[in-house]
Write an enzyme that holds these catalytic residues in place. Structure first.
Site, PDB file in Angstrom:
ATOM      1  N   GLY A 181      53.459 107.885 -60.899  1.00 32.09           N
ATOM      2  CA  GLY A 181      53.252 107.698 -59.465  1.00 32.09           C
ATOM      3  C   GLY A 181      52.093 108.495 -58.905  1.00 32.09           C
ATOM      4  O   GLY A 181      52.084 108.853 -57.720  1.00 32.09           O
ATOM      5  N   LEU A 182      51.095 108.779 -59.751  1.00 32.09           N
ATOM      6  CA  LEU A 182      49.842 109.399 -59.289  1.00 32.09           C
ATOM      7  C   LEU A 182      50.035 110.776 -58.658  1.00 32.09           C
ATOM      8  O   LEU A 182      49.315 111.164 -57.744  1.00 32.09           O
ATOM      9  CB  LEU A 182      49.094 108.457 -58.331  1.00 32.09           C
ATOM     10  CG  LEU A 182      48.668 107.118 -58.958  1.00 32.09           C
ATOM     11  CD1 LEU A 182      48.027 106.224 -57.908  1.00 32.09           C
ATOM     12  CD2 LEU A 182      47.704 107.335 -60.115  1.00 32.09           C
ATOM     13  N   LYS A 196      38.571 100.137 -61.704  1.00 29.94           N
ATOM     14  CA  LYS A 196      39.582  99.873 -62.731  1.00 29.94           C
ATOM     15  C   LYS A 196      40.471  98.723 -62.300  1.00 29.94           C
ATOM     16  O   LYS A 196      41.108  98.774 -61.253  1.00 29.94           O
ATOM     17  CB  LYS A 196      40.410 101.142 -62.974  1.00 29.94           C
ATOM     18  CG  LYS A 196      41.382 101.044 -64.150  1.00 29.94           C
ATOM     19  CD  LYS A 196      41.891 102.431 -64.525  1.00 29.94           C
ATOM     20  CE  LYS A 196      42.790 102.408 -65.741  1.00 29.94           C
ATOM     21  NZ  LYS A 196      43.154 103.792 -66.163  1.00 29.94           N
ATOM     22  N   CYS A 203      46.977 100.930 -59.981  1.00 26.14           N
ATOM     23  CA  CYS A 203      48.161 101.613 -60.497  1.00 26.14           C
ATOM     24  C   CYS A 203      49.402 100.873 -60.029  1.00 26.14           C
ATOM     25  O   CYS A 203      49.605 100.691 -58.831  1.00 26.14           O
ATOM     26  CB  CYS A 203      48.235 103.064 -60.027  1.00 26.14           C
ATOM     27  SG  CYS A 203      49.731 103.862 -60.617  1.00 26.14           S
TER      28      CYS A 203
END
Lengths: 257, 324
Positions: free
Chosen positions: B86-87, B179, B144
């Site tokens: 979760g970064l 990304k 993400c």
């Protein structure tokens, strides 16, 4: 010195209890290992398996004791003497040396017991009279290393959930009594997180408490941030890493509710 | 093909067969530690010579600290790994103060992965990093799967992806990597939008959204329920997206997804990648990236390539299929 990638040869393998295996090996780099630290062991699959040292000798002799819980530990349990293990070790922060002026209680549940044996093995000489050992397990067959503790001169107090050995119940009963008579004592605990949370609630204000934590782990070196546990206070991000900030924490560092 | 005008000059980077140039980003070899798997650098320093790596892409950095997701955050799967970190990160100020100094003296190339909850946050992180030396490229993470706002939300349609890219492009001249997510129906459309919006390089792919069940507890295995799948299980997905995207855009592509060997790297190169990022395998084999770098020159020669650059896109239609 720090951690290294090591290849070690299994010198001895022992089935110490049903589904519990202890593997012995040695490497000069393990001389530096501290009780509570772990080896991250390559098995099958994507991730290594983190296992605490059950024994640490002065010449780099070491052992790990684990329960078979899945594919990786099943593979590891199949290894035999003479086979090579691929380790990253020693990793993490272990227990601090005990304060020789304080009564010392080691409280272990299940596979939380082995690192406490390593601690008594390393620091117990001359402290036997100060040391109390409390071992808990579900049932008699899962009480680990009781004879090893006896060989170090400490008779463990044993509790089992089913009453098949020692006192029926958990380690909390004997620990509560110990802390009433030793309010300034130091407790080294290791076991399932709910057990450690309950132990933290029992802590006497004047005592010291160190907890060996477990969590699902990824890299083992602090990079991936998988194995976190809640941090005390207002830290942001509100976590500590079991692999590199721990596995051993002072109770005050964590939020265990 | 559209990409060739940009890719061919890279052959002139020097005698070194592993050297690559991706837009303005020059690397001694094409092996980059993937963001999220390598911390901020020092964690793996006992095991890996960072200076040997092509570059290190650090953990995603946001404007303010992010807490990440509740544990458990990883779960092993057949040939793969699910994660829901979760970064979690300490924020860009702490990164600049505590982590950049180490990276600057580590002798490697530094890619800073940046994340945000809004377009403005991405831009402000990039802006803050402009004041810092020792950063070789930015990687904008719009993919993400483990955070709802920011993260993947911006990576799922071309317009939002372009908005973020444009906002970061406006504040930096550094090489800009974007990304891409595999969790979309048309990755090429997003790649094209991002390239038009000013990205210099694409990286593909981020993890594939998935989940696991813990039968002992009869609950989702991950604290966040869903997570991102990485490892060899996703390599075919990654190869397909790299193959399609690299032919459709005129900028270099960094391939990511399940790379474990030099052979895997070569597969990505001939599919169209100009470099690769290696992540999940590092957890089991910390030295693997160095081993790949050591093995790559001989592998290239065996397949008739004099350099990495010669291999790029060799599997595209109309190519002879090798350097022979």
């Amino acid at each position: 010195m720090g951690p290294k990638a090591l290849e070690v040869v299994i010198a001895r393998r022992e089935l110490v209890a049903p589904e519990h295996v202890e593997l012995y090996f040695s490497h000069p780099a393990l001389k530096e290992a501290v009780p509570g630290q772990f080896a991250h062991i390559a098995t099958v699959g994507t991730l290594r398996r983190p296992i605490s040292f059950s024994r640490i000798g002065e010449a780099g002799e070491a052992a790990v004791l684990f329960r078979v819980v899945g594919r990786g530990t099943a593979w590891l349990a199949e290894r035999r003497e003479g086979e090579v293990l691929d380790l990253l070790a020693p990793l993490g922060r272990g227990y601090p040396p005990p304060d020789p002026g304080r009564p010392w209680c080691l409280v272990g549940g299940g596979v939380g017991i082995p690192p406490l044996y390593a601690a008594l093995g390393k620091w117990g000489r001359g402290m036997q009279s100060m040391a109390t050992v409390i071992l808990g397990a579900r049932t008699a067959a899962a009480v680990l290393m009781a004879d090893d503790f006896r060989a170090l001169g400490v008779e463990p107090t044993i509790t089992t959930d089913d009453g098949s050995l020692g006192e029926r119940g958990t380690v909390l009963g004997p620990l509560r009594r110990w802390w009433q008579t030793h309010p300034e004592g130091q407790v080294y605990a290791c076991g399932p997180t709910p057990m450690l949370a309950a132990i933290a609630r029992l802590k006497s204000p004047g005592g010291r408490l160190y907890l060996g934590m477990e969590q699902r782990m990824g890299c083992g070196v602090g990079a991936c941030l998988a194995c976190v546990v809640p941090a005390a206070g207002a830290a942001m991000p509100p976590w500590r890493r079991v692999c590199s900030d721990g596995p051993v924490f002072a109770a005050e560092e964590l939020r265990l509710d | 093909m559209a990409g060739q005008a940009d890719l061919t000059p890279a052959g002139s980077v020097g005698e070194e067969p592993l050297a690559v140039r991706l837009g303005g980003l020059c690397l001694p070899n094409p092996i980059i530690a993937a963001s999220g798997t390598f911390g901020f650098g020092p964690e793996y320093a006992p095991f890996v010579r960072l200076s040997r790596l092509g570059a290190v892409a650090v953990k995603g950095v946001s404007l303010d600290p992010w807490p990440g997701n509740p544990p458990p955050r990883v779960w092993e799967t057949p040939a793969g790994l699910l994660n829901s970190i979760g970064l979690q990160n300490p924020g860009v100020e702490v990164f600049c103060r505590d982590d950049l100094p180490f990276l600057r003296q580590a002798g490697t190339r530094v890619v800073v992965n940046i994340i945000g909850k809004t377009v403005e946050e991405y831009a402000r992180v990039a802006e803050r990093l402009e004041r810092e030396a020792g950063i070789d490229a930015l990687e904008v993470n719009i993919s993400c799967p483990n955070v709802k706002e920011g993260g993947i939300a911006f990576g799922q349609d071309p317009e939002h992806a372009a908005l973020v890219t444009r906002a970061v492009r406006a504040v930096t001249d550094r090489p800009l990597i974007v990304k891409l997510s595999p969790n979309v129906s048309d990755p090429v459309a997003i790649a094209q939008a991002v390239a038009e919006a000013g990205a210099d390089i694409l990286s593909a792919i981020n993890t594939v959204v998935g989940m696991a069940i813990d039968l002992e507890r009869l609950r989702p295995a991950l604290g966040a329920v869903t997570g991102g799948l990485s490892g060899p299980a996703i390599k075919p997905i990654a190869l397909r997206i790299v193959y399609e995207v690299s032919q459709a855009v005129g900028i270099p592509v960094i391939g990511i997804g399940g790379i474990e060997t030099a052979e895997d790297v070569l597969e990505f190169l001939v599919a169209g990648a100009s470099a690769v990022m290696v992540g999940t395998v590092t957890f089991r084999h910390p030295r693997r990236m160095e081993e790949i770098i050591e093995a790559l020159p001989a592998l290239l020669r065996r397949h008739g390539f004099r350099s990495v650059n010669e291999a790029v896109g060799a599997a595209w239609p109309g190519r002879s299929g090798g350097g022979r």
